[in-house]
Design a protein around this motif. Structure first.
Motif, PDB file in Angstrom:
ATOM      1  N   SER A  80      -9.555  15.576 -25.696  1.00 22.84           N
ATOM      2  CA  SER A  80      -9.740  14.134 -25.627  1.00 22.84           C
ATOM      3  C   SER A  80      -8.553  13.393 -26.233  1.00 22.84           C
ATOM      4  N   LEU A  81      -8.411  12.156 -25.808  1.00 19.20           N
ATOM      5  CA  LEU A  81      -7.390  11.284 -26.369  1.00 19.20           C
ATOM      6  C   LEU A  81      -8.059   9.944 -26.675  1.00 19.20           C
ATOM      7  N   GLN A  82      -8.263   9.684 -27.952  1.00 20.03           N
ATOM      8  CA  GLN A  82      -8.803   8.397 -28.384  1.00 20.03           C
ATOM      9  C   GLN A  82      -7.643   7.432 -28.548  1.00 20.03           C
ATOM     10  N   MET A  83      -7.706   6.324 -27.826  1.00 20.64           N
ATOM     11  CA  MET A  83      -6.608   5.360 -27.824  1.00 20.64           C
ATOM     12  C   MET A  83      -7.105   4.028 -28.389  1.00 20.64           C
ATOM     13  N   ASN A  84      -6.568   3.634 -29.504  1.00 20.82           N
ATOM     14  CA  ASN A  84      -6.933   2.387 -30.161  1.00 20.82           C
ATOM     15  C   ASN A  84      -5.750   1.431 -30.184  1.00 20.82           C
TER      16      ASN A  84
END
Length: 127
Positions: A80-84
């Protein structure tokens, strides 16, 4: 052979967040170091983030450091890639990639080292 399918892309306003997922099938997922790359129109594909086979090592491009987080779940065959704090310059097609590796802790940042690629998912950040 490994098949990779990305999901989670979409349209978001600047400052918002998205979480991309990549599900792998076909071979033992934990044998592969994983990476996320992106490609904006008219530009080369660039490295975003990478994670080792065990998940114990991660590395980020300077442009996303502190905003994006890569993680993996080997039991679920996902990365996964959490992008904030998304910015308009994050707009691109995002690809996950897998690289067969004999090393548990190694990470890889070059596109040429990855054996398998997903089809990509579009991320658009509006200003």
């Amino acid at each position: 052979q490994v098949q990779l399918v990305e999901s989670g892309g979409g349209l978001v306003q600047a400052g918002g967040s998205l979480r991309l997922s990549c599900t792998a099938s076909g071979r033992t997922f934990s044998n592969y170091a994983m990476g996320w790359f992106r490609q904006a129109p008219g530009k080369d594909r660039e490295f975003v983030a990478a994670i080792s086979r065990t998940g114990g090592s991660t590395y980020y491009a300077d442009s996303v450091k502190g905003r994006f987080t890569i993680s993996r779940d080997n039991a679920k065959n996902t990365v996964s890639l959490q992008m904030n704090s998304l910015k308009p310059e994050d707009t691109a097609v995002y690809y996950c990639a897998a690289r067969d590796s004999i090393y548990y802790s190694s990470i890889y940042t070059g596109t040429q080292g990855y054996n398998y690629w997903g089809q990509g998912t579009q991320v658009t950040v509006s200003s």
